[in-house]
Design a protein around this motif. Structure first.
Motif, PDB file in Angstrom:
ATOM      1  N   GLN A   1      42.183  39.776  21.367  1.00 58.01           N
ATOM      2  CA  GLN A   1      42.368  39.199  20.018  1.00 58.01           C
ATOM      3  C   GLN A   1      41.632  40.189  19.128  1.00 58.01           C
ATOM      4  OE1 GLN A   1      45.460  37.728  18.977  1.00 58.01           O
ATOM      5  NE2 GLN A   1      44.626  38.656  17.062  1.00 58.01           N
ATOM      6  N   GLN A   2      40.541  40.197  19.485  1.00 57.69           N
ATOM      7  CA  GLN A   2      39.221  41.132  18.377  1.00 57.69           C
ATOM      8  C   GLN A   2      39.880  42.436  18.310  1.00 57.69           C
ATOM      9  OE1 GLN A   2      35.944  39.719  20.679  1.00 57.69           O
ATOM     10  NE2 GLN A   2      35.100  38.476  19.161  1.00 57.69           N
ATOM     11  N   ALA A   3      40.362  43.222  19.465  1.00 52.35           N
ATOM     12  CA  ALA A   3      40.691  44.185  19.265  1.00 52.35           C
ATOM     13  C   ALA A   3      41.624  44.570  18.684  1.00 52.35           C
ATOM     14  CB  ALA A   3      40.880  44.814  20.866  1.00 52.35           C
ATOM     15  N   ILE A   4      42.716  43.689  18.786  1.00 46.71           N
ATOM     16  CA  ILE A   4      43.995  43.464  18.070  1.00 46.71           C
ATOM     17  C   ILE A   4      43.836  43.640  16.517  1.00 46.71           C
ATOM     18  CG2 ILE A   4      46.082  42.400  17.207  1.00 46.71           C
ATOM     19  CD1 ILE A   4      46.276  41.703  20.331  1.00 46.71           C
TER      20      ILE A   4
ATOM     21  N   MET B   1      51.527  50.911  18.838  1.00 48.36           N
ATOM     22  CA  MET B   1      51.905  50.920  20.309  1.00 48.36           C
ATOM     23  C   MET B   1      50.689  50.243  21.093  1.00 48.36           C
ATOM     24  SD  MET B   1      54.154  54.191  20.939  1.00 48.36           S
ATOM     25  CE  MET B   1      54.495  53.843  22.553  1.00 48.36           C
ATOM     26  N   GLY B   2      49.587  50.632  20.602  1.00 44.86           N
ATOM     27  CA  GLY B   2      48.552  50.375  21.108  1.00 44.86           C
ATOM     28  C   GLY B   2      48.349  48.577  20.974  1.00 44.86           C
ATOM     29  N   ILE B   3      48.591  48.167  19.807  1.00 51.25           N
ATOM     30  CA  ILE B   3      48.523  46.599  19.405  1.00 51.25           C
ATOM     31  C   ILE B   3      49.474  45.837  20.334  1.00 51.25           C
ATOM     32  CG2 ILE B   3      48.921  45.077  17.713  1.00 51.25           C
ATOM     33  CD1 ILE B   3      47.672  47.026  15.693  1.00 51.25           C
ATOM     34  N   HIS B   4      50.718  46.749  20.365  1.00 56.48           N
ATOM     35  CA  HIS B   4      51.660  46.084  21.224  1.00 56.48           C
ATOM     36  C   HIS B   4      51.514  45.767  22.590  1.00 56.48           C
ATOM     37  CE1 HIS B   4      55.827  44.871  22.830  1.00 56.48           C
ATOM     38  NE2 HIS B   4      55.608  45.976  23.538  1.00 56.48           N
ATOM     39  N   ALA B   5      50.909  46.961  23.357  1.00 53.74           N
ATOM     40  CA  ALA B   5      50.390  47.006  24.536  1.00 53.74           C
ATOM     41  C   ALA B   5      49.355  45.830  24.809  1.00 53.74           C
ATOM     42  CB  ALA B   5      49.703  48.342  24.928  1.00 53.74           C
ATOM     43  N   LEU B   6      48.274  45.623  23.771  1.00 55.97           N
ATOM     44  CA  LEU B   6      47.271  44.830  24.193  1.00 55.97           C
ATOM     45  C   LEU B   6      47.852  43.372  24.079  1.00 55.97           C
ATOM     46  CD1 LEU B   6      44.475  46.073  21.717  1.00 55.97           C
ATOM     47  CD2 LEU B   6      44.260  45.502  24.270  1.00 55.97           C
ATOM     48  N   LYS B   7      48.851  42.978  23.371  1.00 60.33           N
ATOM     49  CA  LYS B   7      49.657  41.809  23.192  1.00 60.33           C
ATOM     50  C   LYS B   7      50.551  41.456  24.444  1.00 60.33           C
ATOM     51  CE  LYS B   7      50.276  41.372  18.150  1.00 60.33           C
ATOM     52  NZ  LYS B   7      51.019  41.537  17.112  1.00 60.33           N
TER      53      LYS B   7
ATOM     54  N   ASP C   1      35.552  51.940  18.379  1.00 60.24           N
ATOM     55  CA  ASP C   1      35.921  52.829  19.452  1.00 60.24           C
ATOM     56  C   ASP C   1      36.263  52.029  20.509  1.00 60.24           C
ATOM     57  OD1 ASP C   1      35.395  55.136  17.925  1.00 60.24           O
ATOM     58  OD2 ASP C   1      33.519  55.451  19.013  1.00 60.24           O
ATOM     59  N   ALA C   2      35.493  50.773  20.796  1.00 64.29           N
ATOM     60  CA  ALA C   2      35.774  49.539  21.835  1.00 64.29           C
ATOM     61  C   ALA C   2      37.281  49.156  21.837  1.00 64.29           C
ATOM     62  CB  ALA C   2      34.834  48.554  21.907  1.00 64.29           C
ATOM     63  N   ALA C   3      37.637  48.874  20.663  1.00 68.98           N
ATOM     64  CA  ALA C   3      39.292  48.355  20.394  1.00 68.98           C
ATOM     65  C   ALA C   3      40.260  49.567  20.746  1.00 68.98           C
ATOM     66  CB  ALA C   3      39.267  48.086  18.806  1.00 68.98           C
ATOM     67  N   VAL C   4      39.834  50.759  20.297  1.00 71.11           N
ATOM     68  CA  VAL C   4      40.891  51.894  20.472  1.00 71.11           C
ATOM     69  C   VAL C   4      40.961  52.129  22.178  1.00 71.11           C
ATOM     70  CG1 VAL C   4      41.092  54.128  20.558  1.00 71.11           C
ATOM     71  CG2 VAL C   4      40.507  52.963  18.403  1.00 71.11           C
ATOM     72  N   ARG C   5      39.662  52.017  22.909  1.00 75.27           N
ATOM     73  CA  ARG C   5      39.579  52.075  24.270  1.00 75.27           C
ATOM     74  C   ARG C   5      40.366  51.053  25.064  1.00 75.27           C
ATOM     75  NH1 ARG C   5      34.257  53.880  23.290  1.00 75.27           N
ATOM     76  NH2 ARG C   5      33.952  56.200  23.565  1.00 75.27           N
ATOM     77  N   MET C   6      40.513  49.770  24.671  1.00 75.67           N
ATOM     78  CA  MET C   6      40.972  48.516  25.055  1.00 75.67           C
ATOM     79  C   MET C   6      42.702  48.916  24.818  1.00 75.67           C
ATOM     80  SD  MET C   6      38.840  45.265  24.242  1.00 75.67           S
ATOM     81  CE  MET C   6      39.733  44.227  24.877  1.00 75.67           C
ATOM     82  N   ALA C   7      42.872  49.360  23.602  1.00 73.51           N
ATOM     83  CA  ALA C   7      44.473  49.798  23.563  1.00 73.51           C
ATOM     84  C   ALA C   7      44.951  50.715  24.537  1.00 73.51           C
ATOM     85  CB  ALA C   7      44.428  50.283  21.930  1.00 73.51           C
ATOM     86  N   LEU C   8      43.954  51.740  24.657  1.00 77.76           N
ATOM     87  CA  LEU C   8      44.334  53.098  25.542  1.00 77.76           C
ATOM     88  C   LEU C   8      44.408  52.335  27.194  1.00 77.76           C
ATOM     89  CD1 LEU C   8      41.958  55.583  24.385  1.00 77.76           C
ATOM     90  CD2 LEU C   8      44.375  55.889  24.498  1.00 77.76           C
TER      91      LEU C   8
END
Length: 153
Positions: free
Chosen positions: A4-7, A28-34, A85-92
């Motif tokens: 949730q923090q990454a989103i 797309m990254g947000i969707h994938a995290l969800k 960067d941590a949020a972007v890496r989690m999305a990746l």
């Protein structure tokens, strides 16, 4: 940082005025995290994939765009950049898990399938009709097309 923090961080990131292509990659990254949800194997993964509005961009293309958004040589004092960067890496990672992989079939007997996740090695046994679309351990998406083809014949 949790999902949730990454989103939340990526949603804030959308407000920075990016190109349409970059905005789509971030969405797309947000969707994938969800969708991935990073849940432990004792819980059930979502069975149905939610489609992104008119998914124009391929997952790999979104990953390439997001990879360019990671800072290089971030100073220790730049906490916001490191969190970004941590949020972007989690999305990746979440996006990568949305690319279907074929499970390694170990055995098929009496309608049961014994298989292994090719990413984490978790062994799973399920019946052919109610098999999971995701690995319960690492969350990667399974491609059952080979088994589906056999069942149709």
């Amino acid at each position: 940082m949790n999902n949730q923090q990454a989103i939340d961080r990526l949603v804030e990131h959308l407000e920075w005025g990016w190109s349409e292509e970059t905005v789509e990659a971030i969405e797309m990254g947000i969707h994938a995290l969800k969708e991935t949800k990073w849940i432990p194997c004792s819980e059930k993964m979502p069975e149905e994939s939610v489609e992104i509005k008119e998914k124009k961009m391929e997952i790999k293309e979104a990953m390439e765009i997001l990879e360019k958004d990671i800072h290089t040589e971030v100073p220790k004092a730049a906490i916001s950049a490191r969190k970004h960067d941590a949020a972007v890496r989690m999305a990746l990672v979440a996006l990568e898990k949305q690319i279907p992989v074929k499970p390694i079939i170990l055995d098929e007997l009496n309608g049961d399938i014994d298989c292994e996740c090719p990413l984490c090695g978790k062994q799973v046994m399920s019946d052919a009709e109610s098999r999971s679309n995701y690995c319960g351990e690492c969350g990667c998406k399974f491609d059952w097309s080979e088994i589906d083809g056999k069942m149709e014949n």
